[in-house]
Design a protein around this motif. Structure first.
Motif, short mmCIF file in Angstrom:
data_model
loop_
_atom_site.label_atom_id
_atom_site.label_comp_id
_atom_site.label_asym_id
_atom_site.label_seq_id
_atom_site.Cartn_x
_atom_site.Cartn_y
_atom_site.Cartn_z
N GLU A 1 4.46 -0.02 2.87
CA GLU A 1 3.97 -0.49 3.96
C GLU A 1 2.86 -1.52 3.50
O GLU A 1 2.41 -2.63 4.33
N GLU A 2 2.18 -1.03 2.34
CA GLU A 2 1.20 -2.40 2.01
C GLU A 2 1.76 -3.65 1.56
O GLU A 2 1.20 -4.65 1.66
N ARG B 1 -3.25 6.59 7.57
CA ARG B 1 -1.68 6.31 7.95
C ARG B 1 -1.20 7.42 8.34
O ARG B 1 -1.00 8.34 7.71
N SER C 1 -12.21 6.88 3.57
CA SER C 1 -11.66 5.77 4.16
C SER C 1 -11.87 5.59 5.66
O SER C 1 -12.21 6.45 6.24
N ASP D 1 5.76 5.27 0.12
CA ASP D 1 5.77 4.86 1.75
C ASP D 1 4.36 3.91 1.82
O ASP D 1 4.41 3.13 2.51
N THR D 2 3.55 4.50 0.96
CA THR D 2 2.16 3.53 0.83
C THR D 2 2.55 2.49 0.49
O THR D 2 1.92 1.47 1.03
N PHE E 1 -3.22 1.68 -5.56
CA PHE E 1 -2.09 2.37 -4.73
C PHE E 1 -2.17 3.81 -4.27
O PHE E 1 -1.37 4.38 -3.52
N LYS F 1 -6.26 5.17 -0.20
CA LYS F 1 -5.25 6.16 0.12
C LYS F 1 -5.55 7.44 0.17
O LYS F 1 -5.60 8.39 0.99
N PHE G 1 4.15 8.21 -3.25
CA PHE G 1 3.21 7.21 -2.75
C PHE G 1 4.26 6.00 -2.36
O PHE G 1 3.87 4.90 -2.17
#
Length: 695
Positions: free
Chosen positions: A12-13, A288, A284, A8-9, A218, A278, A6
């Motif tokens: 980015e956020e 991404r 959702s 990268d998530t 997240f 995510k 997680f």
């Protein structure tokens, strides 16, 4: 499941949250700050802190903790904003960005910079409010237990934590195991049990419900987690209401605050700055996807278009009556392939706001350094451009903006003396124009000085004359090493930048134009294709060769007559089109194509535009308009003068895509070389056109 899945998530956020934070800080009205903007800045820091704590990014967590506490005083009206305070907040945001980049690259943030920003924030709190926002706590250890949040004085003494019930809703076993493990890092897990689609975890923790929900979000959707206080329920403070929506002041506050000082319209929590959804378990509205995966799909669609063109050419030779089903099927395939291509290309398109959002900070800081008052206006932020181009256009636009601020917009006193408002205006605009995007940098400054440019060009050894048009004079600023600055500064004056701007824009298949009026300002116009992957082109034939002209550069075509052609000195030939004299470029001469038509009046003149100028390309035939898949020639072969790229036609042959501006330069070079060999002494006598024999 490894929690690093997680990372990268989070990165980015957090990047998005920092961008939102900077935007709100720049938009703040210092005299009357908007309560919702202050809350949005606070929530951004709060969310980043929660995620940083989850992933063990201790320096980032501790920095945002200090920053969050000061922001809490600000949003409650206890810290009055000034420009220098906002500058410190922006500096802190930059430091958070640097720390985020360090963790993204697997490194530890700069320890010296970290200590400096912590000291700056602590000193600000002491000087402005006389309080310590960190109680002198040292930096977190490598893997600390979560740092207790400072409690409001109104809380009961000795009440070190709370019993929270965390409900995980419709979460699969793997995610649930990971989430429970992370909850254990935020406190002591007292019990776990399943209740239908809900998995209930009782936690003894000093973390707030907001912190826990931010951490969970997240990994899962916001509607997949609910947090409520069991202790509040036991004390009769209401029914089992979720603790994630408290009415009391947030737990990060240091001292108690009278109710009258809190902003009336400041919500305790707003979901707009929450981490987005995510993982598995909930629906959702977006996903991404790495850019390289999108590029792979685009390449495959390109190959599909080429294959479809080959089949279409074969089907066009069949008898429509005998093979009606085949012809109809090919027509349907062509339509579906076109729709698929447009749908896939739209995935790569991003709004220009992605680019424009970077400039408010630059304009603010640079204007302050130059002692100028500048208002930045952006237009067409929703206009879309290929993501690969947005990344590459940022640097040229940065040069143009800096140039407008330094050389274009005058100081307040000079503007006032000229009858202008003391505050200058810089406009960034974007709009679609046919198959291109038009980006403009407009200032209302002093404009370009023609005499000064010509004088400086002569000093620099450039070949200029007083008879040059204004457009030609304005283009001088793109010459390598050219600068009109009286002295070199850290902003400009070294003669580098503008030539790089032009070269980079040409490398993207575009061109740059300049419009200027003395005393009124300057407009720099950039014209780019919407994408570099697919091109609408005009197929032309020269000899036995097929070439592609970018359709956006083609204006019209005509059959030249002898009366419209004029021979000039140096083998130059001009074509008169509606009182405008255009340089003639014979494609077969420039590219050495055999078996082409050599008589000018037997050729077709295609009027094209490149780098803001118009030219007449002489070709044998026009084949028609078609969409082609662009293949990079330099990657697969080498740079070819006069050619920008290549494509594969329906019959499998390779066609070169012509570079209009480079074709003109190549034509000039060949004519000069031919003229030098014909007149070695430099003597040249103009002759009538009818005596000029084709080469």
């Amino acid at each position: 499941m490894d929690i690093t899945d997680f990372y990268d998530t989070f990165f980015e956020e957090a990047e998005e949250l920092l961008g939102d934070m900077e935007r709100h800080l720049l938009e703040l009205d210092l005299d009357d700050p908007d309560a919702e903007q202050l809350n949005a800045i606070f929530r951004a820091a709060h969310s980043i802190k929660g995620g940083a704590g989850t992933f063990g990014f201790d320096v980032l967590q501790h920095t945002t903790h200090l920053f969050e506490n000061i922001l809490d005083y600000t949003r409650r009206g206890e810290l009055a904003l000034r420009r220098d305070i906002v500058d410190t907040f922006l500096e802190t945001k930059d430091m958070l960005h640097d720390q985020l980049d360090a963790y993204r690259n697997g490194q530890q943030p700069d320890a010296e910079a970290y200590a400096r920003i912590c000291q700056t924030l602590q000193q600000m709190a002491l000087e402005e409010m006389g309080v310590a926002v960190d109680e002198g706590a040292p930096a977190p250890a490598a893997k600390p237990q979560p740092e207790p949040e400072p409690q409001a004085e109104s809380a009961a003494a000795g009440d070190a934590g709370d019993h929270l019930e965390v409900a995980l809703i419709k979460v699969d076993d793997k995610d649930r195991e990971l989430l429970v493990e992370e909850l254990g890092q935020l406190g002591e897990v007292l019990s776990q049990r399943s209740d239908g689609e809900r998995y209930l975890v009782t936690l003894d923790t000093s973390a707030s419900a907001d912190d826990i929900e931010a951490v969970m979000c997240f990994i899962i959707d916001a509607d997949q987690v609910e947090v409520r206080s069991l202790r509040a329920a036991e004390q009769g403070s209401g029914d089992s209401a979720p603790a994630s929506k408290p009415a009391a002041p947030p737990a990060v506050a240091e001292p108690a605050v009278p109710a009258s000082t809190a902003p009336k319209d400041a919500p305790a929590k707003a979901p707009s700055s929450k981490p987005k959804a995510k993982a598995a378990g909930g629906e959702s509205t977006s996903i991404r996807v790495p850019v390289d995966k999108v590029d792979q799909i685009i390449n495959l669609v390109g190959e599909l278009i080429i294959t479809q063109s080959m089949l279409d050419q074969t089907a066009s030779e069949l008898d429509g009556v005998a093979h009606g089903a085949m012809v109809n099927g090919m027509s349907l395939l062509q339509r579906n392939a076109r729709d698929l291509q447009e749908a896939v290309m739209s995935i790569r398109m991003v709004p220009m706001d992605y680019v424009f959002s970077r400039f408010p900070r630059l304009v603010r800081d640079l204007a302050a350094k130059l002692d100028k008052d500048v208002e930045l206006v952006t237009e067409g932020k929703s206009t879309e451009l290929d993501k690969s181009l947005t990344e590459r256009i940022i640097d040229p636009l940065t040069h143009l903006v800096r140039n407008s601020l330094d050389h274009g917009i005058e100081t307040p006193d000079k503007r006032e003396a000229a009858g202008k408002p003391r505050t200058g205006r810089l406009t960034l605009s974007a709009q679609h124009q046919g198959g291109n995007i038009l980006i403009e940098v407009i200032d209302d400054g002093a404009g370009l000085n023609r005499d000064k440019l010509l004088s400086k060009a002569r000093e620099s050894g450039l070949s200029v004359s007083d008879s040059m048009s204004d457009d030609e004079v304005w283009q001088l600023i793109f010459a390598p090493g050219f600068s009109t600055a009286q002295e070199v500064s850290d902003v400009s004056g070294r003669g580098v930048g503008m030539d790089v701007v032009k070269r980079n824009i040409q490398g993207m298949g575009g061109h740059v134009e300049i419009l200027s009026r003395p005393g009124e300002g300057t407009t720099t116009r950039i014209v780019l294709p919407l994408t570099l992957a697919i091109l609408d082109g005009m197929s032309i034939k020269v000899g036995e060769e097929i070439f592609i002209l970018p359709l956006g550069a083609v204006l019209e075509s005509l059959q030249p007559t002898e009366e419209e052609l004029y021979a000039m000195a140096g083998d130059d030939i001009l074509l008169k089109v509606r009182d405008e004299y255009l340089p003639v470029i014979a494609v077969h001469e420039v590219l050495d194509v055999a078996n082409a038509r050599t008589k000018l009046t037997d050729s077709i003149a295609v009027i094209v535009q490149g780098e803001g100028r118009r030219y007449a390309l002489l070709v044998d035939d026009l084949i028609g308009q078609q969409q082609v898949v662009v293949k990079n020639l330099e990657t697969n072969y080498r740079k070819v003068p006069g050619v920008s790229a290549a494509t594969i036609l329906g019959d499998g042959s390779v066609a070169l895509i012509l570079d209009i501006a480079d074709m003109h330069r190549l034509s000039r070079t060949k004519k000069e070389a031919r003229h030098a060999s014909r007149f070695p002494s430099g003597v040249n006598t103009p002759v009538p056109f009818k005596e000029v024999e084709p080469s």
